[in-house]
Design a protein around this motif. Structure first.
Motif, PDB file in Angstrom:
ATOM      1  N   VAL A 163       0.635  -1.222  -0.244  1.00 39.93           N
ATOM      2  CA  VAL A 163      -0.318  -0.212  -0.159  1.00 39.93           C
ATOM      3  C   VAL A 163       1.030   1.065   0.065  1.00 39.93           C
ATOM      4  O   VAL A 163       2.299   0.679   0.430  1.00 39.93           O
ATOM      5  CB  VAL A 163      -1.060   0.018   1.287  1.00 39.93           C
ATOM      6  CG1 VAL A 163      -2.255  -0.846   0.740  1.00 39.93           C
ATOM      7  CG2 VAL A 163      -0.110   0.154   2.552  1.00 39.93           C
ATOM      8  N   VAL A 164       0.309   2.212  -0.045  1.00 39.14           N
ATOM      9  CA  VAL A 164       0.731   3.561  -0.585  1.00 39.14           C
ATOM     10  C   VAL A 164       0.180   4.355  -0.201  1.00 39.14           C
ATOM     11  O   VAL A 164      -1.929   4.728  -0.200  1.00 39.14           O
ATOM     12  CB  VAL A 164       1.254   4.065  -1.526  1.00 39.14           C
ATOM     13  CG1 VAL A 164       2.943   2.895  -2.431  1.00 39.14           C
ATOM     14  CG2 VAL A 164      -0.058   4.364  -2.727  1.00 39.14           C
ATOM     15  N   GLY A 165       0.497   6.131   0.164  1.00 39.65           N
ATOM     16  CA  GLY A 165      -0.553   7.237   0.572  1.00 39.65           C
ATOM     17  C   GLY A 165      -0.157   7.233   1.682  1.00 39.65           C
ATOM     18  O   GLY A 165       0.493   6.797   2.717  1.00 39.65           O
ATOM     19  N   TYR A 166      -0.552   8.612   2.280  1.00 39.15           N
ATOM     20  CA  TYR A 166      -0.663   8.778   3.784  1.00 39.15           C
ATOM     21  C   TYR A 166       0.470   8.829   4.405  1.00 39.15           C
ATOM     22  O   TYR A 166       0.392   8.594   5.540  1.00 39.15           O
ATOM     23  CB  TYR A 166      -2.308   8.167   4.303  1.00 39.15           C
ATOM     24  CG  TYR A 166      -2.746   8.954   5.971  1.00 39.15           C
ATOM     25  CD1 TYR A 166      -3.197  10.067   5.255  1.00 39.15           C
ATOM     26  CD2 TYR A 166      -2.212   8.355   6.800  1.00 39.15           C
ATOM     27  CE1 TYR A 166      -3.683  10.696   7.191  1.00 39.15           C
ATOM     28  CE2 TYR A 166      -2.635   8.644   7.938  1.00 39.15           C
ATOM     29  CZ  TYR A 166      -3.363  10.135   8.186  1.00 39.15           C
ATOM     30  OH  TYR A 166      -3.596  10.537   9.044  1.00 39.15           O
ATOM     31  N   GLY A 167       1.364   8.901   3.910  1.00 44.92           N
ATOM     32  CA  GLY A 167       2.929   8.994   4.149  1.00 44.92           C
ATOM     33  C   GLY A 167       3.846   7.354   3.013  1.00 44.92           C
ATOM     34  O   GLY A 167       4.455   7.854   3.752  1.00 44.92           O
ATOM     35  N   LEU A 168       3.494   6.787   3.307  1.00 42.78           N
ATOM     36  CA  LEU A 168       3.351   5.631   2.996  1.00 42.78           C
ATOM     37  C   LEU A 168       3.557   5.637   1.205  1.00 42.78           C
ATOM     38  O   LEU A 168       3.353   6.381   0.323  1.00 42.78           O
ATOM     39  CB  LEU A 168       2.343   4.531   2.893  1.00 42.78           C
ATOM     40  CG  LEU A 168       2.505   3.880   4.499  1.00 42.78           C
ATOM     41  CD1 LEU A 168       0.969   4.232   5.002  1.00 42.78           C
ATOM     42  CD2 LEU A 168       3.036   2.075   4.176  1.00 42.78           C
ATOM     43  N   ASP A 169       5.304   4.978   0.860  1.00 46.54           N
ATOM     44  CA  ASP A 169       5.271   5.320  -0.323  1.00 46.54           C
ATOM     45  C   ASP A 169       5.185   3.986  -1.513  1.00 46.54           C
ATOM     46  O   ASP A 169       5.842   2.412  -0.511  1.00 46.54           O
ATOM     47  CB  ASP A 169       6.823   6.213  -0.429  1.00 46.54           C
ATOM     48  CG  ASP A 169       8.280   5.059  -0.106  1.00 46.54           C
ATOM     49  OD1 ASP A 169       8.714   5.330  -0.755  1.00 46.54           O
ATOM     50  OD2 ASP A 169       7.616   4.640   0.938  1.00 46.54           O
ATOM     51  N   TYR A 170       6.037   4.302  -2.927  1.00 43.52           N
ATOM     52  CA  TYR A 170       6.830   3.478  -3.552  1.00 43.52           C
ATOM     53  C   TYR A 170       7.944   4.143  -3.825  1.00 43.52           C
ATOM     54  O   TYR A 170       8.142   4.852  -4.207  1.00 43.52           O
ATOM     55  CB  TYR A 170       5.918   3.011  -4.550  1.00 43.52           C
ATOM     56  CG  TYR A 170       6.823   2.284  -5.353  1.00 43.52           C
ATOM     57  CD1 TYR A 170       7.372   0.900  -5.405  1.00 43.52           C
ATOM     58  CD2 TYR A 170       6.204   2.106  -6.301  1.00 43.52           C
ATOM     59  CE1 TYR A 170       7.491   0.164  -6.189  1.00 43.52           C
ATOM     60  CE2 TYR A 170       7.121   1.582  -7.469  1.00 43.52           C
ATOM     61  CZ  TYR A 170       7.880   0.292  -7.516  1.00 43.52           C
ATOM     62  OH  TYR A 170       8.190  -0.436  -8.226  1.00 43.52           O
ATOM     63  N   ASN A 171       9.450   3.217  -3.754  1.00 44.15           N
ATOM     64  CA  ASN A 171      10.450   3.806  -4.385  1.00 44.15           C
ATOM     65  C   ASN A 171      10.703   5.379  -4.459  1.00 44.15           C
ATOM     66  O   ASN A 171      10.472   6.318  -5.226  1.00 44.15           O
ATOM     67  CB  ASN A 171      10.679   3.317  -4.698  1.00 44.15           C
ATOM     68  CG  ASN A 171      11.451   1.738  -5.513  1.00 44.15           C
ATOM     69  OD1 ASN A 171      11.223   1.413  -4.377  1.00 44.15           O
ATOM     70  ND2 ASN A 171      10.890   1.625  -6.452  1.00 44.15           N
ATOM     71  N   GLY A 174       4.474   8.752  -3.630  1.00 43.72           N
ATOM     72  CA  GLY A 174       2.963   8.649  -3.235  1.00 43.72           C
ATOM     73  C   GLY A 174       2.957   9.003  -1.699  1.00 43.72           C
ATOM     74  O   GLY A 174       2.355   9.256  -1.091  1.00 43.72           O
ATOM     75  N   ARG A 175       3.311   9.588  -1.209  1.00 37.61           N
ATOM     76  CA  ARG A 175       3.618  10.023   0.090  1.00 37.61           C
ATOM     77  C   ARG A 175       2.483  10.834   0.464  1.00 37.61           C
ATOM     78  O   ARG A 175       1.915  11.210   1.731  1.00 37.61           O
ATOM     79  CB  ARG A 175       4.772  10.563   1.087  1.00 37.61           C
ATOM     80  CG  ARG A 175       5.656   9.640   0.874  1.00 37.61           C
ATOM     81  CD  ARG A 175       7.187  10.209   2.268  1.00 37.61           C
ATOM     82  NE  ARG A 175       8.094   8.976   2.015  1.00 37.61           N
ATOM     83  CZ  ARG A 175       8.420   7.905   2.627  1.00 37.61           C
ATOM     84  NH1 ARG A 175       7.658   7.456   3.314  1.00 37.61           N
ATOM     85  NH2 ARG A 175       9.147   7.557   2.062  1.00 37.61           N
ATOM     86  N   GLN A 176       1.847  11.669  -0.708  1.00 37.39           N
ATOM     87  CA  GLN A 176       1.453  12.701  -0.643  1.00 37.39           C
ATOM     88  C   GLN A 176      -0.178  12.529  -0.870  1.00 37.39           C
ATOM     89  O   GLN A 176      -1.217  13.692  -0.510  1.00 37.39           O
ATOM     90  CB  GLN A 176       2.523  14.058  -1.549  1.00 37.39           C
ATOM     91  CG  GLN A 176       1.223  13.893  -2.892  1.00 37.39           C
ATOM     92  CD  GLN A 176       1.931  13.031  -3.369  1.00 37.39           C
ATOM     93  OE1 GLN A 176       2.755  11.805  -3.143  1.00 37.39           O
ATOM     94  NE2 GLN A 176       1.023  12.194  -4.865  1.00 37.39           N
ATOM     95  N   LEU A 177      -0.221  11.590  -0.975  1.00 39.07           N
ATOM     96  CA  LEU A 177      -1.632  11.525  -1.537  1.00 39.07           C
ATOM     97  C   LEU A 177      -2.565  11.204  -0.148  1.00 39.07           C
ATOM     98  O   LEU A 177      -2.672  10.274   0.562  1.00 39.07           O
ATOM     99  CB  LEU A 177      -1.833   9.282  -1.715  1.00 39.07           C
ATOM    100  CG  LEU A 177      -1.284   9.992  -3.254  1.00 39.07           C
ATOM    101  CD1 LEU A 177      -1.135   7.829  -3.751  1.00 39.07           C
ATOM    102  CD2 LEU A 177      -2.383  10.077  -4.262  1.00 39.07           C
ATOM    103  N   PRO A 178      -4.029  11.696  -0.120  1.00 38.74           N
ATOM    104  CA  PRO A 178      -4.104  12.052   1.295  1.00 38.74           C
ATOM    105  C   PRO A 178      -5.144  10.663   2.079  1.00 38.74           C
ATOM    106  O   PRO A 178      -5.647  10.195   2.637  1.00 38.74           O
ATOM    107  CB  PRO A 178      -5.859  12.886   1.081  1.00 38.74           C
ATOM    108  CG  PRO A 178      -5.677  12.846  -0.668  1.00 38.74           C
ATOM    109  CD  PRO A 178      -4.450  12.234  -0.724  1.00 38.74           C
ATOM    110  N   ALA A 179      -5.564   9.424   0.495  1.00 42.80           N
ATOM    111  CA  ALA A 179      -5.735   8.341   0.569  1.00 42.80           C
ATOM    112  C   ALA A 179      -4.388   7.063   0.840  1.00 42.80           C
ATOM    113  O   ALA A 179      -3.613   7.494   0.513  1.00 42.80           O
ATOM    114  CB  ALA A 179      -7.832   7.554  -0.017  1.00 42.80           C
TER     115      ALA A 179
END
Length: 187
Positions: A163-171, A174-179
């Motif tokens: 998973v990515v988003g809400y702080g989690l990333d892929y390389n 994606g961290r900026q995604l609100p969901a």
């Protein structure tokens, strides 16, 4: 570049991700976790120890919802390469001993999956002699957990998907995604 529209798929590097948890669901659950922290640690001025980089968005919201006065410190470890955990934990930024010794510590993590990061880090934190440690994670993947970890508060129990988003990333993306989005091929 990633689209921030929570109703659409997003492309990050070579991978496509689909919606998994909405911003509204995350907001409501983080509010509940903050209230639980407030109840558990009423009267305390904890040290919020934020696991970087992934937990910074969750931590900011959780700290505001806890309504507890306290100091913030950061820890940075790494174990991922791409979408897979390497099983080896590297410490890049250690906690400040003076903010841990004799204090209630709220350890804020974005995700507990294999458990290796917490298995490696918790003994180092305990060696700094905190008064207490409350481990809070936004996401927990019990089906992926390899080693035991005592988690005090869990936002969401999720299946073993990346998973990515809400702080989690892929390389890095994606961290900026609100969901929160999951890898499309896992869906």
């Amino acid at each position: 570049m990633a689209s921030a529209d929570p109703l659409k798929r997003v492309q990050l590097h070579d991978k496509e991700f689909v919606p998994f948890l909405t911003h509204e669901d995350i907001h409501e659950r983080v509010k509940q976790l903050g209230q639980e922290l407030h109840h558990r640690l009423a009267g305390s001025q904890p040290t919020y120890l934020v696991m970087l980089k992934g937990a910074f968005v969750f931590a900011a919201d959780l700290i505001r919802h806890s309504r507890l006065n306290g100091e913030v410190d950061f820890v940075r470890t790494s174990s991922y390469h791409g979408t897979e955990t390497e099983g080896k934990i590297r410490m890049h930024l250690a906690p400040s001993p003076e903010l841990v010794a004799g204090r209630d510590v709220v350890l804020i993590e974005d995700i507990v999956d294999s458990g290796y990061t917490m298995q490696a880090f918790l003994p180092e934190l305990e060696a700094l002699n905190p008064k207490s440690i409350t481990l809070v994670t936004l996401l927990h993947k019990p089906e992926s957990q390899v080693v035991p970890v005592n988690i005090d508060l869990v936002g969401f129990v999720i299946p073993p998907h990346f998973v990515v988003g809400y702080g989690l990333d892929y390389n890095g993306l994606g961290r900026q995604l609100p969901a929160i989005y999951q890898l499309a091929q896992d869906f």
